[in-house]
Scaffold this motif. Structure first.
Motif, PDB file in Angstrom:
ATOM      1  N   MET A   1       0.839  -1.170   0.000  1.00  0.00           N
ATOM      2  CA  MET A   1       0.000   0.000   0.000  1.00  0.00           C
ATOM      3  C   MET A   1       0.887   1.237   0.000  1.00  0.00           C
ATOM      4  N   ARG A   2       0.569   2.199  -0.800  1.00  0.00           N
ATOM      5  CA  ARG A   2       1.345   3.429  -0.881  1.00  0.00           C
ATOM      6  C   ARG A   2       0.656   4.518  -0.069  1.00  0.00           C
ATOM      7  N   ILE A   3       1.383   5.091   0.881  1.00  0.00           N
ATOM      8  CA  ILE A   3       0.849   6.178   1.699  1.00  0.00           C
ATOM      9  C   ILE A   3       0.689   7.406   0.808  1.00  0.00           C
ATOM     10  N   THR A   4      -0.494   8.010   0.835  1.00  0.00           N
ATOM     11  CA  THR A   4      -0.767   9.184  -0.001  1.00  0.00           C
ATOM     12  C   THR A   4      -1.128  10.361   0.891  1.00  0.00           C
ATOM     13  N   GLN A   5      -0.125  11.149   1.201  1.00  0.00           N
ATOM     14  CA  GLN A   5      -0.313  12.341   2.017  1.00  0.00           C
ATOM     15  C   GLN A   5       0.433  13.496   1.371  1.00  0.00           C
ATOM     16  N   GLY A   6      -0.172  14.658   1.375  1.00  0.00           N
ATOM     17  CA  GLY A   6       0.501  15.851   0.879  1.00  0.00           C
ATOM     18  C   GLY A   6       0.422  15.993  -0.629  1.00  0.00           C
ATOM     19  N   CYS A   7       1.088  17.006  -1.118  1.00  0.00           N
ATOM     20  CA  CYS A   7       1.130  17.271  -2.561  1.00  0.00           C
ATOM     21  C   CYS A   7       1.850  16.135  -3.280  1.00  0.00           C
ATOM     22  N   PHE A   8       1.506  15.892  -4.486  1.00  0.00           N
ATOM     23  CA  PHE A   8       2.172  14.926  -5.373  1.00  0.00           C
ATOM     24  C   PHE A   8       2.057  13.480  -4.895  1.00  0.00           C
ATOM     25  N   SER A   9       1.179  13.179  -3.946  1.00  0.00           N
ATOM     26  CA  SER A   9       1.165  11.855  -3.349  1.00  0.00           C
ATOM     27  C   SER A   9       0.675  10.765  -4.297  1.00  0.00           C
ATOM     28  N   PHE A  10      -0.041  11.142  -5.346  1.00  0.00           N
ATOM     29  CA  PHE A  10      -0.514  10.135  -6.295  1.00  0.00           C
ATOM     30  C   PHE A  10       0.398  10.039  -7.510  1.00  0.00           C
ATOM     31  N   LEU A  11       1.469  10.811  -7.518  1.00  0.00           N
ATOM     32  CA  LEU A  11       2.452  10.760  -8.596  1.00  0.00           C
ATOM     33  C   LEU A  11       3.593   9.825  -8.211  1.00  0.00           C
ATOM     34  N   PRO A  12       4.390   9.405  -9.175  1.00  0.00           N
ATOM     35  CA  PRO A  12       5.602   8.643  -8.807  1.00  0.00           C
ATOM     36  C   PRO A  12       6.498   9.503  -7.913  1.00  0.00           C
ATOM     37  N   ASP A  13       7.362   8.847  -7.151  1.00  0.00           N
ATOM     38  CA  ASP A  13       8.261   9.580  -6.255  1.00  0.00           C
ATOM     39  C   ASP A  13       9.081  10.608  -7.028  1.00  0.00           C
ATOM     40  N   LEU A  14       9.284  11.762  -6.409  1.00  0.00           N
ATOM     41  CA  LEU A  14      10.087  12.815  -7.020  1.00  0.00           C
ATOM     42  C   LEU A  14      11.571  12.473  -6.879  1.00  0.00           C
ATOM     43  N   ASP A  15      12.343  12.750  -7.920  1.00  0.00           N
ATOM     44  CA  ASP A  15      13.790  12.592  -7.796  1.00  0.00           C
ATOM     45  C   ASP A  15      14.374  13.875  -7.212  1.00  0.00           C
ATOM     46  N   ASP A  16      15.672  13.891  -6.948  1.00  0.00           N
ATOM     47  CA  ASP A  16      16.282  15.048  -6.291  1.00  0.00           C
ATOM     48  C   ASP A  16      16.206  16.321  -7.126  1.00  0.00           C
ATOM     49  N   VAL A  17      16.245  16.211  -8.434  1.00  0.00           N
ATOM     50  CA  VAL A  17      16.115  17.402  -9.290  1.00  0.00           C
ATOM     51  C   VAL A  17      14.715  17.993  -9.147  1.00  0.00           C
ATOM     52  N   GLN A  18      13.703  17.151  -9.142  1.00  0.00           N
ATOM     53  CA  GLN A  18      12.325  17.613  -8.984  1.00  0.00           C
ATOM     54  C   GLN A  18      12.084  18.177  -7.576  1.00  0.00           C
ATOM     55  N   ILE A  19      12.671  17.537  -6.570  1.00  0.00           N
ATOM     56  CA  ILE A  19      12.557  18.060  -5.203  1.00  0.00           C
ATOM     57  C   ILE A  19      13.196  19.440  -5.124  1.00  0.00           C
ATOM     58  N   THR A  20      14.369  19.590  -5.725  1.00  0.00           N
ATOM     59  CA  THR A  20      15.058  20.889  -5.728  1.00  0.00           C
ATOM     60  C   THR A  20      14.195  21.956  -6.379  1.00  0.00           C
ATOM     61  N   ARG A  21      13.553  21.626  -7.479  1.00  0.00           N
ATOM     62  CA  ARG A  21      12.678  22.599  -8.147  1.00  0.00           C
ATOM     63  C   ARG A  21      11.505  23.010  -7.261  1.00  0.00           C
TER      64      ARG A  21
END
Length: 129
Positions: A1-21
């Motif tokens: 089960m994938r925990i879905t909390q906060g923004c982007f929770s239904f998207l694939p995990d963000l990589d470090d470049v996307q997190i930085t943005r």
């Protein structure tokens, strides 16, 4: 089960470049950044552990990413999220929150339904790891 909390929770995990943005977006809006972690991501568990202090005076995403790397090193097997706080109303309120780290195996919630008299139903659940 994938925990879905906060923004982007239904998207694939963000990589470090996307997190930085996303961090850059928060800083451009004047929001302070905080990093939190927990081993218990239940939706009612709103008080995660703080990693250091909120970064009110930080204006560079690299500093946030350095703190995130430190948190991942210390708590890589837990959930880690980034919160962006805004103080425009005189109190610190969360404008954005998103998970940036997950454990390798996420817990599952088992729901048990029991039927009673007059079609009444009761529910119980437990977390399985």
């Amino acid at each position: 089960m994938r925990i879905t909390q906060g923004c982007f929770s239904f998207l694939p995990d963000l990589d470090d470049v996307q997190i930085t943005r996303q961090v850059e977006y928060c800083l451009e809006n004047g929001w302070a950044i905080g990093i939190e972690y927990t081993g218990d991501p239940h939706p009612r568990n709103t008080y995660w552990e703080m990693w250091g202090n909120p970064m009110f005076d930080l204006r560079d995403a690299k500093g946030v990413m350095m703190e995130l790397d430190g948190c991942r090193t210390a708590h890589g097997g837990k959930y880690i999220r980034i919160n962006a706080f805004c103080d425009e109303r005189g109190v610190e309120s969360v404008k954005m929150s998103f998970i940036v780290n997950r454990p390798a195996e996420e817990p599952t919630i088992h729901m048990q339904r029991t039927d009673f008299v007059d079609r009444a139903q009761k529910y119980a659940w437990d977390v399985r790891r």
